[in-house]
Design an enzyme around this catalytic site. Sequence first.
Site, PDB file in Angstrom:
ATOM      1  N   GLU A 288      29.756  11.839   7.208  1.00 53.96           N
ATOM      2  CA  GLU A 288      30.368  11.266   8.397  1.00 53.96           C
ATOM      3  C   GLU A 288      29.325  10.516   9.209  1.00 53.96           C
ATOM      4  OE1 GLU A 288      31.278  14.914  11.202  1.00 53.96           O
ATOM      5  OE2 GLU A 288      32.161  15.343   9.255  1.00 53.96           O
ATOM      6  N   ARG A 292      26.925   8.797  18.489  1.00 57.21           N
ATOM      7  CA  ARG A 292      26.365   9.276  19.761  1.00 57.21           C
ATOM      8  C   ARG A 292      24.871   9.566  19.560  1.00 57.21           C
ATOM      9  NH1 ARG A 292      28.631  13.897  17.217  1.00 57.21           N
ATOM     10  NH2 ARG A 292      26.967  15.361  16.715  1.00 57.21           N
TER      11      ARG A 292
HETATM   12  C1  MV4 Z   1      31.220  19.144   2.090  1.00 53.04           C
HETATM   13  C2  MV4 Z   1      30.492  20.147   1.426  1.00 53.04           C
HETATM   14  C3  MV4 Z   1      30.465  20.129   0.056  1.00 53.04           C
HETATM   15  N1  MV4 Z   1      31.163  19.190  -0.617  1.00 53.04           N
HETATM   16  N2  MV4 Z   1      31.896  18.228   1.365  1.00 53.04           N
HETATM   17  C4  MV4 Z   1      30.560  20.790   6.544  1.00 53.04           C
HETATM   18  C5  MV4 Z   1      30.869  20.140   7.842  1.00 53.04           C
HETATM   19  C6  MV4 Z   1      31.594  18.915   7.538  1.00 53.04           C
HETATM   20  N3  MV4 Z   1      31.053  17.830   8.292  1.00 53.04           N
HETATM   21  C7  MV4 Z   1      31.452  18.684   6.075  1.00 53.04           C
HETATM   22  N4  MV4 Z   1      30.819  19.853   5.520  1.00 53.04           N
HETATM   23  C8  MV4 Z   1      30.660  19.997   4.182  1.00 53.04           C
HETATM   24  N5  MV4 Z   1      31.292  19.082   3.426  1.00 53.04           N
HETATM   25  C9  MV4 Z   1      31.859  18.280   0.043  1.00 53.04           C
HETATM   26  N6  MV4 Z   1      32.557  17.379  -0.647  1.00 53.04           N
HETATM   27  C10 MV4 Z   1      29.806  21.087   2.194  1.00 53.04           C
HETATM   28  C11 MV4 Z   1      29.905  21.024   3.586  1.00 53.04           C
HETATM   29  C12 MV4 Z   1      29.207  22.064   4.284  1.00 53.04           C
HETATM   30  C13 MV4 Z   1      28.068  21.783   5.031  1.00 53.04           C
HETATM   31  C14 MV4 Z   1      27.588  20.493   5.186  1.00 53.04           C
HETATM   32  C15 MV4 Z   1      26.475  20.245   5.937  1.00 53.04           C
HETATM   33  C16 MV4 Z   1      25.806  21.297   6.544  1.00 53.04           C
HETATM   34  C17 MV4 Z   1      26.261  22.571   6.425  1.00 53.04           C
HETATM   35  C18 MV4 Z   1      27.390  22.842   5.672  1.00 53.04           C
HETATM   36  C19 MV4 Z   1      27.848  24.160   5.560  1.00 53.04           C
HETATM   37  C20 MV4 Z   1      28.952  24.417   4.810  1.00 53.04           C
HETATM   38  C21 MV4 Z   1      29.638  23.364   4.200  1.00 53.04           C
END
Ligand code: MV4
Length: 445
Positions: A288, A292
Site C-alpha cells: 500500500e 502522509r
Molecule cells: C500480506 C501478507 C502476506 N501476503 N499480503 C498486513 C497489514 C496489511 N497492510 C497487509 N499485511 C499483510 N499483507 C500478502 N499477500 C502479510 C501481511 C502481514 C504483515 C505485513 C507487514 C507487516 C506485518 C505483517 C504482519 C502480518 C501480516
Amino acid sequence: MFKKVLIANRGEIALRVIRTCREMGIKTVAVYSTADKDSLHVRFADEAVCIGKPASVDSYLNIPHIMAAAEITNADAIHPGYGFLAENARFAEICGEHGIKFIGPTPAMINAMGDKITAKETMIKAGVPVVPGGGGLLESVFEAKEMAGQIGYPVILKATAGGGGKGMRVVWNDSELEKAYDSAKAEAAASFKNDGIYMEKFVVEPRHIEIQVAGDQYGTVCHLSERDCSIQRRHQKLVEESPSPFMTRELRYKMGEAAIKAASAIKYESVGTIEFLVDKNRNFYFMEMNTRIQVEHCVTEEVVNFDLIKEQIKIAAGETISGVNYEPQGHAIECRINAEDPYNDFRPSPGRITTLHQPGGHGIRVDSHVYAGYTIPPYYDSMIAKIIAVARTRSEAIDTMHRALTEYVIEGIKTTIPFHLQLMKDENFRSGNFNTKFLDGFKMK
Ligand code: MV4
C-alpha cells in the site's frame, strides 16, 4: 512561504512540526483537547486553541472545530501530522474550500491510494510488481473458492477500504474459506462501512520494507531509500531502521525505481511512503501507499541528512525538488517507547510520569512530548517517545540504542523500554535474521 501553520495533531508529531516551523520562521497554532491542556505542543506553539472534549471525535477528528480554529487565528496552512485526519480526503478538500493549504497530497491522490483495489490496479498499469492473484471485488464465496483454486493456497483476504490488518484473513485450504470470507466481510463492514474484500496469494514470512518518496507539484519524484519495519506486533510497529539489513544495492535500485513509478503514476505531491512485502528470495510486491508523514520518518532523516517536514512544507508551498535519489549513510534505528506493559501483553499504562530522565549523548535523538509531572491521558495512542540511534554501522547503532535505553528513567507508568533492552541483545535481531513473524515467537524474560 506560509506565514502561519495550524497543526491538527497532538503529541510528539505536533512538537516535531512546530520545531521545523520555528526554524523556517513560520508562526504556529496548536489545537488541543481539554485532556491535553498541559501538553508541550500547546506551550511550544505561538498560539493555541482548545477544540473540544477529550474523545478524538470531539476534538482532533472534529473538522468544523479545527476549521474554526484556523479561521480565527488566520492560519494559511494546516499540517495534519499522522493519524487523525492525515489521510482524510474530505478534510483535505475542506481545507482547499476555505483557502487554507493542506500540507499533504490532494484529495484525489489520497482517494487513489485509499481504496486498495483501485491502488493495486493503478500499480499494475504503472508496471509496479504486486502480489499475484486477486484483482477486483469478490462478489461471493463461490467466486472466492474459484479464485483460490486458480491462485493456490495459502491465500489472504483483505478489505479494499482497509490497511493495517483490519478485515484481513489468511486461508490455508478450501474448508476454511467460507468462514474467513464471512468474518472478513463483517469486520470490513464494521470497521470501514465498506464490506468490499479481495484476494491475494499469501506471501509467507515476508519482510516489511518501505521506500520513502517525495514528489513536487511539477511532476518530479525522488526516493530517500528504505526503512525496514518488520519488527511489528499486531500490526503495530515497534522498531524501524534504515538501511534494511536485508537490502542489497541491486534490490534498493529496483525497489527505488518501483516506488518512483508508483508515486509518479498518481503524480504524487508531498512526502509519502510505498510499502512493500519482500519474500526470502528478494521478490518484492507493492502492498500500500501511505499518503502522509509517518511515525518512523526520523530514521530516514538521520541516514539521508534531510528534514522531511521541512521538505513537506516547502513542497506544499510550491517549491521544486531536485529529483536526485538518496543512498543511506551510516545506520539509524528507532525504538518506539509506549506507555504499555510488555510483561502483560502490552496492556496500555496511562497515568502520571513522576520521574523522567531522557537519554542523550553521541548518536542519540529523542522525539518526545513528555516531561516529569506529565499525565498521559488514556484517550489517545500510547506512544510517548521515539529514540533514534545513529552510528556508522548497524551493530554500533544497536549498541548505542542499548546504552541509551539503560539511561532512560521513566517512573510512575509502565513502558516498553524492557522489551527494547531485550530485543537489542537478541541474537536473531542482531544478525538481521527476522521478518514480520519475528515477534510471534518473542518472550519477555
Ligand atoms: C500480506 C501478507 C502476506 N501476503 N499480503 C498486513 C497489514 C496489511 N497492510 C497487509 N499485511 C499483510 N499483507 C500478502 N499477500 C502479510 C501481511 C502481514 C504483515 C505485513 C507487514 C507487516 C506485518 C505483517 C504482519 C502480518 C501480516
